[in-house]
Scaffold this motif. Structure first.
Motif, mmCIF file in Angstrom:
data_model
loop_
_atom_site.group_PDB
_atom_site.id
_atom_site.type_symbol
_atom_site.label_atom_id
_atom_site.label_comp_id
_atom_site.label_asym_id
_atom_site.label_seq_id
_atom_site.Cartn_x
_atom_site.Cartn_y
_atom_site.Cartn_z
ATOM 1 N N ALA A 352 0.789 -1.104 0.135
ATOM 2 C CA ALA A 352 0.049 0.126 0.039
ATOM 3 C C ALA A 352 1.019 1.402 -0.028
ATOM 4 C CB ALA A 352 -0.999 -0.121 0.927
ATOM 5 N N TYR A 353 2.021 1.263 0.693
ATOM 6 C CA TYR A 353 2.912 2.534 0.725
ATOM 7 C C TYR A 353 3.552 2.653 -0.445
ATOM 8 C CZ TYR A 353 7.485 4.446 1.783
ATOM 9 O OH TYR A 353 8.568 5.280 1.436
ATOM 10 N N LEU A 354 3.925 1.661 -1.168
ATOM 11 C CA LEU A 354 4.555 1.562 -2.578
ATOM 12 C C LEU A 354 3.319 2.277 -3.533
ATOM 13 C CD1 LEU A 354 6.470 -1.564 -3.054
ATOM 14 C CD2 LEU A 354 7.334 0.718 -2.394
ATOM 15 N N TYR A 355 2.046 1.818 -3.392
ATOM 16 C CA TYR A 355 1.103 2.416 -4.079
ATOM 17 C C TYR A 355 1.055 4.064 -3.819
ATOM 18 C CZ TYR A 355 -1.232 -1.702 -6.140
ATOM 19 O OH TYR A 355 -1.485 -2.916 -6.670
ATOM 20 N N ALA A 356 1.073 4.094 -2.671
ATOM 21 C CA ALA A 356 0.972 5.597 -1.957
ATOM 22 C C ALA A 356 1.868 6.595 -2.823
ATOM 23 C CB ALA A 356 0.768 5.851 -0.723
ATOM 24 N N ILE A 357 3.235 6.397 -2.689
ATOM 25 C CA ILE A 357 4.302 7.119 -3.026
ATOM 26 C C ILE A 357 4.166 7.330 -4.600
ATOM 27 C CG2 ILE A 357 5.579 6.814 -0.869
ATOM 28 C CD1 ILE A 357 7.470 4.838 -2.370
ATOM 29 N N SER A 358 3.714 6.405 -5.355
ATOM 30 C CA SER A 358 3.713 6.433 -6.704
ATOM 31 C C SER A 358 2.401 6.959 -7.429
ATOM 32 C CB SER A 358 4.083 4.967 -7.438
ATOM 33 O OG SER A 358 2.864 4.115 -7.137
ATOM 34 N N TYR A 359 1.579 7.320 -6.464
ATOM 35 C CA TYR A 359 0.086 7.794 -6.987
ATOM 36 C C TYR A 359 0.178 9.097 -7.422
ATOM 37 C CZ TYR A 359 -5.006 6.699 -6.592
ATOM 38 O OH TYR A 359 -6.148 6.621 -6.834
#
Length: 359
Positions: A352-359
């Protein structure tokens, strides 16, 4: 022939010393000390005691002296390392922590029995009680929930999913763990008025309420993420639709419980409104006696999800509440493909964190 003759001497045995603490009845008795073959290492006048290197064969003699209160080993102590509860590890929160993301700046209100305000492993920023007076925990449930979200990263006790969130205790349940829908509504209203980002509700009832749903909708419309326990009305087979309220409402993220073997906890409620799974069986967290203990329930799963949401939001504060929710669902580990029993899968903080920083 060479004859070896004994000289009559033998090798002297080395004296074995013990490091001990010697306590005296009335002041430090210098005469007693001088009559031993030991060496004083430290003196503690305020407790009438000395640390000594004392020959092992004289310890018993020292103990028997009338002015000696005790002779005890100067025992070794070791640092008590912080424990990472299995649930925190299973949702991969430590992988996010290793990137210096701890939920900073996110405000989380825990609608529950309150939070123990002086627990050394919790930093409670504030709160409110719908009963009037203190929001200090007098049951234990809320403190346990709070620890899973935000137990501090301080080298002892346990660590929470998001240890640097701003944590608030909103007491909507009494010392018996009971409350009312109107109390929950009041707690939601307080959270909205006090700029909370996430509401954790490890509670629920079996009867729907238009007023409660309206309150959850209002909080969501105001930009808060509302997370609630799915309920403990499930059965061994995972049959039926038994999600409780407010988790059942579309504006609320319903969280079910898993075991350490990645199976649904037998008590975890099931149905089409189940959204996400998180660890909820035998969860170690903070307790309201100031210590630590294990509890089970979707109440324990819910704060894992709230904590992950805080990590996601802290990593990208430009996200909306709906985007945070979508990221959590889209990044979940769906190892079961069984939505009514497992929702979108097991929550995964790192993905989820990886999704967030690339959003």
């Amino acid at each position: 022939m060479l004859i070896l003759v004994s000289s009559g001497f033998s090798m002297a045995r080395p004296v074995e010393f013990e490091r001990v603490i010697v306590g005296f009845e009335k002041g430090i008795d210098k005469n007693v000390i001088q009559n031993t073959e030991g060496k004083v290492v430290k003196e503690f006048d305020f407790i009438n005691a000395v640390v000594m290197e004392l020959p092992a064969h004289t310890v018993q003699t020292m103990e028997s002296h009338p002015n000696v209160k005790y002779v005890e080993p100067d025992a070794e102590v070791k640092a008590l390392n912080q424990t990472v509860p299995w649930g925190i590890d299973r949702v991969n929160a430590p992988d996010v922590h290793s990137d210096n993301q701890y939920g900073d700046g996110i405000r989380v209100s825990v609608l529950d029995t309150g939070i123990l305000l002086n627990h050394e492993d919790l930093n409670v920023m504030g709160g409110y009680s719908v009963f009037g007076g203190s929001y200090n925990d007098d049951n234990g449930h809320g403190t346990h929930v709070a620890g899973t979200i935000a137990a501090l990263d301080n080298h002892y006790g346990v660590i929470g999913v998001s240890p640097q969130v701003d944590l608030y205790g909103v007491k909507v349940l009494d010392s018996r763990g009971s409350g009312s829908y109107s109390g929950i509504i009041e707690g939601i209203y307080w959270s909205m008025n006090n700029n909370m980002d996430i509401i954790n509700m490890s509670l629920g009832g079996s009867v729907g309420s238009v007023a409660l749903e309206d309150a959850c909708n209002a909080a969501t419309d105001a930009g808060l993420l509302v997370v609630a326990a799915a309920g403990n009305s499930g059965n061994f087979f995972g049959w039926g639709d038994n999600i409780g309220y407010p988790a059942k409402y579309p504006s609320v993220m319903a969280v079910g419980s898993t075991t350490s073997s990645d199976s649904r906890s037998s008590f975890s409620s099931t149905g089409p409104d189940l959204e996400i799974m998180a660890p909820g069986s035998n969860i170690l967290s903070t307790t309201y006696n100031g210590g630590y203990g294990s509890m089970s329930g979707t109440s324990m799963a819910c704060p894992h999800a709230a904590g992950v949401a805080a990590l996601v939001w802290s990593a990208n504060e430009n996200l909306t509440n709906q985007q945070v929710r979508d990221i959590i669902n889209d990044s979940a580990n769906d190892m079961w493909n069984n939505p009514s029993r497992y929702g979108n899968g097991l929550i995964d903080a790192h993905e989820a964190y990886l999704y967030a920083i690339s959003y």
